[in-house]
Design an enzyme around this catalytic site. Sequence first.
Site, short mmCIF file in Angstrom:
data_model
loop_
_atom_site.label_atom_id
_atom_site.label_comp_id
_atom_site.label_asym_id
_atom_site.label_seq_id
_atom_site.Cartn_x
_atom_site.Cartn_y
_atom_site.Cartn_z
N LEU A 111 23.34 -28.90 -3.98
CA LEU A 111 22.05 -28.37 -3.50
C LEU A 111 22.07 -26.84 -3.33
CD1 LEU A 111 20.95 -31.08 -0.90
CD2 LEU A 111 20.41 -30.95 -3.34
N CYS A 164 -1.86 -3.84 7.24
CA CYS A 164 -1.41 -4.03 8.63
C CYS A 164 -1.75 -2.80 9.46
CB CYS A 164 0.08 -4.32 8.67
SG CYS A 164 1.13 -2.94 8.18
N GLU A 172 0.82 -1.21 0.00
CA GLU A 172 0.00 0.00 0.00
C GLU A 172 0.86 1.26 0.00
OE1 GLU A 172 -1.99 -3.08 2.78
OE2 GLU A 172 0.01 -2.55 2.07
N CYS A 201 0.31 0.31 7.74
CA CYS A 201 -0.18 0.73 6.43
C CYS A 201 -1.51 1.47 6.55
CB CYS A 201 -0.35 -0.49 5.52
SG CYS A 201 1.21 -1.24 5.06
#
Length: 358
Positions: A199, A70, A45, A79
Amino acid sequence: MRAIALAYRGQGWVEPNPMVGCVIVRDGVCVGEGFHHRFGGDHAEVDAIKNLAQQRQAIGATAYVTLEPCCHTGKTPPCTNAIVAAGLKRVVVAMRDPFAMVDGGGIRQLQDAGINVSVGIGAAAAAALNAPYLKRLTRQRPWVIGKWAMSLDGRIATVTGDSQWISGELSRGEVHRLRGRVDAIIVGGGTAIADNPTLTARPPGQRIACRIVVAANQLPSRDSNLIRTIDEAAVMVVCGPANDAAELVQLEKLGVELFHCDTNDRLERTQQLLAELGRREFTNVLVEGGSALLSSFASIDELDEIHAYIAPKLIGGATAPGPVGGAGFAELVNSPAYQMIASAKFDDDVRLIARRNR
């Protein structure tokens, strides 16, 4: 939905936070858009508001956001404060955030400030977007992705154990991209010895995954590729009472982290590992094999997503292994069902992605 597409741009960068996208519309025209770029950075936002050509464009506009804004101070301010200060008149929220410090509080704060809030538009897509985040929050377990390459007749190796390479170079490149966005890559002890893998993601991705070996009986050798590259990425060995204590001490001296389970039962050990990874806030983990380890995750219904690469080859052999070993499911009615969500072609290989039906 544009906001969903924007949110996916944060994949691999924002975890353990959720992926979030936001679009600001005024008089039917998109005037600003944003997404959560990385952990600790501006939320979607705030990013969208900052991306407006002129800040006054937010006054009286509508924000479409994939997750409830939030309302608490974490690594960034709430936000909800930014939305109110910008002068937005309406916020369309795809789904509530079940995080305890939000969970409806963001919606209430916006409503208390006189902002019209709608909830539920695009909820299914938003839930699919953040399924790993939601699992970690609600079950304290990471999202588990199983990956394998197999022939047309469902073999992952020949009867002699030869498996390099079933899939092609482009397919392997996609696997490296997947490795680059997960928190851990898990293999069994037998696979660690037979394949001697590194890996790591090549080239490096957004994240550096912890490399985990579940060692039922077989421990990685001290001169293995995993140990040789321990300065590049952490190595954890999951061990139990049956493992050689002296050899574990030697691995620990080389920098290997040991995760001691109190059982030799493979299913209980898998449960204990998942609980530990959840405690560490791992969001996505990748299980690359072998078939016995994949069977352990499948048996406790913890294979959330599957990436299967199918190569146009025939291997044959009654004893050639398939991707999921173990005892298997005696009746189809008890076998876990998946929903196919994506397919793609890489040269002659086909990749299928499926998610568990819950």
